[in-house]
Design an enzyme around this catalytic site. Structure first.
Site, PDB file in Angstrom:
ATOM      1  N   SER A 121       0.834  -1.207   0.000  1.00 54.27           N
ATOM      2  CA  SER A 121       0.000   0.000   0.000  1.00 54.27           C
ATOM      3  C   SER A 121       0.866   1.252   0.000  1.00 54.27           C
ATOM      4  CB  SER A 121      -0.965  -0.044   1.188  1.00 54.27           C
ATOM      5  OG  SER A 121      -1.970   0.927   1.067  1.00 54.27           O
TER       6      SER A 121
ATOM      7  N   ASP B  79      -9.933  -5.419  -4.158  1.00 53.63           N
ATOM      8  CA  ASP B  79      -9.399  -4.126  -3.693  1.00 53.63           C
ATOM      9  C   ASP B  79     -10.038  -3.026  -4.542  1.00 53.63           C
ATOM     10  OD1 ASP B  79      -7.963  -1.938  -2.855  1.00 53.63           O
ATOM     11  OD2 ASP B  79      -5.982  -2.805  -3.241  1.00 53.63           O
TER      12      ASP B  79
ATOM     13  N   HIS C  60      -7.785  -5.451  -0.115  1.00 50.48           N
ATOM     14  CA  HIS C  60      -6.545  -4.720   0.094  1.00 50.48           C
ATOM     15  C   HIS C  60      -5.831  -5.165   1.374  1.00 50.48           C
ATOM     16  CE1 HIS C  60      -3.913  -1.262  -0.542  1.00 50.48           C
ATOM     17  NE2 HIS C  60      -3.994  -1.036   0.753  1.00 50.48           N
TER      18      HIS C  60
END
Length: 318
Positions: A158, A260, A293
């Site tokens: 991320s 995600d 995610h």
């Protein structure tokens, strides 16, 4: 209204900041100390790395290894506002990765916004890269005895993947790293990138999604150019594209998660644009099916988590 109870910025799902400046983080900040992991046998220690700090990991069989070990510089996720190498999930993930890959891990304690706005995290990240590249300023026994600095990997999830990418950009500058130090690979897991213009399935996003991305990016980096800052939109113009094409890594692995919603399209876009940029190295893509995610941080032993870790380890040991 009391400025200590009136919210000035709400950054879901991470934190809110009150008008007084007080910050409340929604997520648990549970941490675990460095030491010997009872599951993997990996040993870790917290140390200063130049102007920053890191948790360094050593696999249990380091002394018995027939050769030196690769070094993984790892950057945790959390929107630049939460997270720590000492966090329970991050620590467990690094223990597992280091044990399976047979590598030294350097997980960076970069400073977080809003207490320390960007580019503080980028500066801390580079301080850690330089520290590892100089074997801990020539003083860290693990790096001196076991590290193969011709096999350095930059990795992150991320916001951490954004950091890893930007460290690769810095490493491409002439003289940025000592002679003999080679960034062998870049691992970008569910990378955080964005931009003013929608890409792929982002065209279906409601207008407030782009506004949210803009507001949160400017929150962590008030001095930024906005969503078309090359730090967060690495292919915004020809100059930025050329800089990415020159990253010194021999190979790049981009990982996305099928569910995600917010960042999958940017991960696929990053893969496509890197491929089209003129980057001369090997480029791999892994899409984890049916998961969201950062899923692996809490579900590393799931079917998709095992596959992601398997691909990561193979990428490092290749």
């Amino acid at each position: 209204m009391d400025p200590d109870s009136e919210i000035s910025f709400d950054f879901q799902p991470f934190l809110c900041q009150y008008k007084s400046g007080r910050v409340f983080r929604y997520r648990s900040n549970a941490t675990v100390p460095a030491g010997t992991d009872p599951v993997t046998g990996v040993v870790s220690k917290d140390i200063h790395v130049g102007a920053a700090r890191a948790r360094v990991y050593l696999p249990p069989d380091a002394a018995a290894s027939p050769g030196k070990l690769p070094v993984i510089l790892y950057f945790h996720g959390g929107g630049f506002v939460v997270g720590s190498p000492a966090g329970t999930s991050n620590h467990a993930y690094l223990n597992d990765l280091v044990a399976r890959a047979g590598a030294i891990g350097v997980s960076v304690y970069y400073r977080l916004a809003p207490e320390h706005m960007l580019p503080a995290a980028y500066e801390d990240g580079w301080a850690a890269v330089r520290w590892a590249a100089t074997r801990g300023d020539g003083a860290d026994p693990w790096l001196l005895d076991y590290a193969d600095l011709s096999r350095v990997f930059l990795a992150g999830c991320s916001a951490g993947a954004n950091l890893a990418h930007n460290m690769a950009i810095r490493a491409s500058a002439t003289g940025a790293l000592p002679k003999g130090v080679t960034v062998r690979g870049l691992l970008a897991v569910h990378p955080y990138f964005t931009g003013k213009e929608a890409v792929g399935a982002e065209v279906a996003f409601a207008a407030d999604v782009r506004e949210h991305m803009d507001r949160t990016w400017r929150f962590v980096f008030p001095g930024s150019l906005g969503l078309d800052d090359p730090l967060v939109n690495p292919f915004v113009n020809n100059e930025a594209r050329a800089a990415v094409a020159k990253i010194p890594c021999e190979r790049v692995l981009v990982c996305v998660a099928e569910a995600d919603v917010l960042l999958k399209e940017r991960g696929l876009w990053y893969y496509r644009e890197l491929k089209a940029s003129g980057y001369a190295g090997e480029l791999e893509l892994l899409e984890s099916k049916g998961v969201g995610h950062g899923f692996h941080m809490d579900k590393l032993d799931s079917e998709e988590g095992v596959e992601l870790q398997k691909r990561t380890v193979a990428f490092i040991r290749k």
